[in-house]
Write a protein that holds these residues in place. Sequence first.
Motif, PDB file in Angstrom:
ATOM      1  N   LYS A 249       6.676  14.247   2.964  1.00  6.86           N
ATOM      2  CA  LYS A 249       6.841  14.809   4.312  1.00  6.86           C
ATOM      3  C   LYS A 249       5.489  15.171   4.917  1.00  6.86           C
ATOM      4  N   MET A 250       4.635  15.762   4.103  1.00  5.16           N
ATOM      5  CA  MET A 250       3.304  16.130   4.594  1.00  5.16           C
ATOM      6  C   MET A 250       2.498  14.896   4.972  1.00  5.16           C
ATOM      7  N   GLN A 251       2.641  13.827   4.198  1.00  7.96           N
ATOM      8  CA  GLN A 251       1.923  12.591   4.478  1.00  7.96           C
ATOM      9  C   GLN A 251       2.436  11.950   5.771  1.00  7.96           C
ATOM     10  N   GLU A 252       3.746  11.980   5.990  1.00  6.04           N
ATOM     11  CA  GLU A 252       4.319  11.399   7.197  1.00  6.04           C
ATOM     12  C   GLU A 252       3.921  12.197   8.439  1.00  6.04           C
ATOM     13  N   ALA A 253       3.710  13.481   8.304  1.00  7.78           N
ATOM     14  CA  ALA A 253       3.340  14.332   9.438  1.00  7.78           C
ATOM     15  C   ALA A 253       1.884  14.168   9.838  1.00  7.78           C
ATOM     16  N   ARG A 254       1.084  13.561   8.985  1.00  3.04           N
ATOM     17  CA  ARG A 254      -0.327  13.366   9.311  1.00  3.04           C
ATOM     18  C   ARG A 254      -0.475  12.391  10.466  1.00  3.04           C
ATOM     19  N   PRO A 255      -1.434  12.646  11.369  1.00  2.00           N
ATOM     20  CA  PRO A 255      -1.653  11.694  12.468  1.00  2.00           C
ATOM     21  C   PRO A 255      -2.336  10.427  12.010  1.00  2.00           C
TER      22      PRO A 255
ATOM     23  N   ALA B 118       0.836  -1.202   0.000  1.00  2.72           N
ATOM     24  CA  ALA B 118       0.000   0.000   0.000  1.00  2.72           C
ATOM     25  C   ALA B 118       0.872   1.253   0.000  1.00  2.72           C
ATOM     26  N   ALA B 119       1.973   1.212   0.763  1.00  3.85           N
ATOM     27  CA  ALA B 119       2.879   2.363   0.792  1.00  3.85           C
ATOM     28  C   ALA B 119       3.511   2.574  -0.579  1.00  3.85           C
TER      29      ALA B 119
END
Length: 103
Positions: free
Chosen positions: A97-103, A21-22
Amino acid sequence: MTDLSAPAELIRPLPAAATAAAGASREKIKATAEAFEASFLSQMLKPMFEGLSTDGLFGGGQGEATWRSFLLDEMAKKTVAARGIGLAGPVMNEMLKMQEARP
């Protein structure tokens, strides 16, 4: 001193489904970043053709004006497919980076 060991559940490898999925998500982000670069290039190419006179035996007219935007879009897509101008990579990195920062 503090204990710097990490819990075992954080160190274990991801299941194959999560990894797949990643990978699919990464491919989608790459495609989006390339589409953004193509759109940017198309907009940058537009002024280059605005003052161009193409009157002649097989040029000019309303038909050419109508289809010019499609030509510019395709030129931009081909440029991106041929490694582009280097905009898609940084855009993709920021999206990740934005995706990794999502909770």
